[in-house]
Design a protein around this motif. Structure first.
Motif, mmCIF file in Angstrom:
data_model
loop_
_atom_site.group_PDB
_atom_site.id
_atom_site.type_symbol
_atom_site.label_atom_id
_atom_site.label_comp_id
_atom_site.label_asym_id
_atom_site.label_seq_id
_atom_site.Cartn_x
_atom_site.Cartn_y
_atom_site.Cartn_z
ATOM 1 N N GLY A 40 125.306 49.525 95.572
ATOM 2 C CA GLY A 40 125.572 48.293 94.834
ATOM 3 C C GLY A 40 124.365 47.721 94.115
ATOM 4 N N GLU A 92 136.194 37.665 95.642
ATOM 5 C CA GLU A 92 135.694 38.317 96.860
ATOM 6 C C GLU A 92 136.244 39.742 96.987
ATOM 7 O OE1 GLU A 92 137.111 36.709 100.578
ATOM 8 O OE2 GLU A 92 135.139 36.980 101.505
ATOM 9 N N LYS A 93 137.514 39.920 96.599
ATOM 10 C CA LYS A 93 138.120 41.268 96.685
ATOM 11 C C LYS A 93 137.311 42.288 95.900
ATOM 12 C CE LYS A 93 142.870 39.835 97.213
ATOM 13 N NZ LYS A 93 143.870 39.264 96.327
ATOM 14 N N ASP A 113 134.037 41.836 95.109
ATOM 15 C CA ASP A 113 132.611 41.601 95.389
ATOM 16 C C ASP A 113 131.857 41.148 94.133
ATOM 17 O OD1 ASP A 113 130.271 41.409 96.794
ATOM 18 O OD2 ASP A 113 129.843 43.559 96.820
ATOM 19 N N ARG A 115 129.747 38.393 91.802
ATOM 20 C CA ARG A 115 128.863 37.243 91.970
ATOM 21 C C ARG A 115 129.461 36.106 91.140
ATOM 22 N NH1 ARG A 115 124.374 36.464 94.523
ATOM 23 N NH2 ARG A 115 123.679 38.629 94.706
ATOM 24 N N LYS A 151 128.838 33.199 101.014
ATOM 25 C CA LYS A 151 129.654 34.291 101.547
ATOM 26 C C LYS A 151 129.614 35.445 100.555
ATOM 27 C CE LYS A 151 134.062 35.024 103.784
ATOM 28 N NZ LYS A 151 135.505 34.865 103.617
ATOM 29 N N GLY A 152 129.087 36.577 100.960
ATOM 30 C CA GLY A 152 128.963 37.698 100.022
ATOM 31 C C GLY A 152 128.168 37.261 98.812
ATOM 32 N N ARG A 153 128.734 37.422 97.646
ATOM 33 C CA ARG A 153 128.030 37.043 96.417
ATOM 34 C C ARG A 153 128.605 35.749 95.827
ATOM 35 N NH1 ARG A 153 126.483 41.213 92.159
ATOM 36 N NH2 ARG A 153 128.677 41.816 91.979
ATOM 37 N N ASP A 197 121.301 43.600 91.332
ATOM 38 C CA ASP A 197 122.693 43.986 91.576
ATOM 39 C C ASP A 197 123.128 44.935 90.451
ATOM 40 O OD1 ASP A 197 122.480 42.027 93.488
ATOM 41 O OD2 ASP A 197 123.929 40.659 92.565
ATOM 42 N N ASP A 226 125.396 45.275 88.283
ATOM 43 C CA ASP A 226 126.434 44.652 87.448
ATOM 44 C C ASP A 226 126.118 45.042 86.010
ATOM 45 O OD1 ASP A 226 127.181 43.410 89.802
ATOM 46 O OD2 ASP A 226 126.813 41.367 89.117
ATOM 47 N N ALA A 278 128.476 45.297 91.345
ATOM 48 C CA ALA A 278 127.899 45.831 92.596
ATOM 49 C C ALA A 278 128.129 47.342 92.673
ATOM 50 C CB ALA A 278 128.484 45.109 93.809
#
Ligand code: GUN
Ligand code: ZN
Length: 434
Positions: free
Chosen positions: A41, A153-154, A156, A158, A195-197, A381, A383, A427
């Motif tokens: 990622g 979130e699904k 990932d 940012r 939480k996560g990104r 990241d 991206d 990611a």
């Protein structure tokens, strides 16, 4: 080397500095035949294919894109998720437009099924247009933010978002109270921030729709949690500015209202700022705040205008926003097309490399995320986008006449749109394929 590594070969371009600070030539890196190596990622190497290929294991998977340009994912520093269903509505003045179209449209987002459906459309639309990070306004309903963050979130992504705080001068069906906006925002922060990104932004809509009590509590949230964002609107429209003066007669001006309630800071992003004066720009810069320049938002006789040279003079961080639904396009390429014209009409210039900076590294700096997104330095990241030189027959023909990357970049920004975005990676995962 572990086999989670994957390499992408194509022409590669990214910003490494603000052209206003270092000059155009030192502001970017371009690899005509480049290689981007991704692992877990993150970006782990970037350079000329001829230099990097011999260093890689023989069995590494390499995706080779011909006639294409890899760039960092675009960053949209101002957009309204619950206005997706009303983008392009007829409007004459900001305040009438809000009452006629915006508030009724946003009123539907207390309903989970509706919010989920639009979140899915919204996130897909961002990715189709190459936007991998956005600073997003929800509606007044906490559910709007839950739906958006669940969709992000699904994949990932940012993503930064917040529930609108609005306790006056809006229809009853769409207002919270100072107390409920504080409690609801706090619950969303606890659930999502970090939480996560995902990151949370405290989101008072604009000064006219918040009481002093609500603005006080917005400021309090910012002191209670580290690294929270704050987003709002400022000085977009002359009637709006007059209204702020009437509502806050004791304050020196629009910015001073936000300053008084301690809403300025390193993670504060103010949308528009069309009518800011020199002193206000200086104060924003002094506090580390940023402006979101929204050139596709010209519905209300000029919400997309901005004095970029004045911001540069003060070293004020500026990102690029689409302002959908006041803005009319999800595409940051089309937004740059408008940005160029907005600058020309004001007698200023906008080079293609400054444009690239605004849509990528400049946005990342406005959001204090330049160590993670906005360029392709190893450690960032993964991206990134693959822009297709043959996206349309005209683009294909036109780019064959381009003599260098500056010309190619400028044509991508004038003729390009969602069709130009062939792949979007977030990611390191493929999240959109045209
Ligand atoms: N000012 C307050 N709310 C809004 C909004 O939703 N869009 C724009 N463009 N300006 C605003
Ligand atoms: Zn807006």
């Amino acid at each position: 080397m572990p086999l989670t590594r994957k390499a992408y070969r194509a022409a590669i371009l990214h910003s490494i500095a603000d052209p206003a600070e270092v000059g155009i030539e030192a502001s970017y890196e371009y690899f005509e035949d480049g290689l981007l190596v991704v692992d877990g990622g993150k970006i782990c190497a970037l350079g000329h294919a001829s230099d990097l290929l011999p260093t890689l294991p023989a069995d590494i998977e390499i995706e080779h894109y011909q006639d294409a340009l890899i760039t960092p994912g675009f960053i949209d520093t101002h957009i309204h998720f619950p206005q997706t269903g009303m983008v392009g509505a007829y409007g004459e003045q900001l305040l009438d437009w809000l009452n006629t179209y915006t508030f009724p449209c946003e009123s539907q987002f207390g309903d989970k099924a509706h919010a989920d459906e639009v979140a899915d459309i919204f996130v897909k639309e961002l990715l189709r247009n190459g936007t991998t990070t956005a600073l997003v306004f929800g509606s007044v309903h906490p559910q709007s933010v839950n739906s958006l963050f669940e969709a992000a979130e699904k994949l990932d992504l940012r993503m930064i978002a917040g529930k609108v705080m609005m306790d006056r001068n809006a229809p009853d069906y769409l207002t919270d109270t100072a107390e409920s906006s504080y409690v609801d925002s706090k619950a969303l922060i606890e659930r999502w921030h970090g939480k996560g990104r995902l990151h949370y932004a405290v989101t008072p809509r604009f000064a006219p729709t918040s009481t002093p009590e609500q603005l006080t509590l917005a400021g309090q949230l910012l002191t209670e949690y580290p690294d929270l964002y704050m987003q709002t609107h400022i000085s977009e429209n002359l009637k709006e500015i007059e209204w702020v003066k009437e509502l806050f007669p004791e304050r020196k001006g629009y910015l001073d209202v936000y300053d008084h309630y301690q809403l300025l800071g390193e993670r504060s992003v103010f949308a528009h700022g069309v009518h800011l004066c020199d002193d206000e720009c200086a104060r924003l810069a002094e506090t580390g705040s940023a402006i979101s320049f929204c050139p596709t938002s010209n519905f209300f006789l000029g919400s997309g205008l901005f004095n970029l040279p004045m911001a540069e003079k003060h070293k004020l961080n500026v990102g690029l926003g689409t302002d959908v639904g006041g803005g009319t396009s999800f595409s940051l390429l089309q937004t740059l097309n408008e940005a160029y014209k907005v600058m020309q009409l004001q007698g200023a210039r906008l080079s293609p490399f400054k444009s690239l900076y605004l849509a990528t590294l400049g946005g990342a700096r406005a959001l204090r995320l330049e160590d993670k997104i906005g360029n392709l330095q190893p450690g960032s990241d993964a991206d990134f986008l693959v822009l297709d030189y043959n996206a349309t027959p005209l683009l294909s023909y036109r780019l064959k006449q381009a003599n260098n990357i500056a010309e190619t970049l400028f044509v991508l920004m004038t003729l390009g749109d969602d069709r130009t975005v062939q792949q979007t990676y977030a990611a390191g995962a493929l999240v959109h394929q045209r």
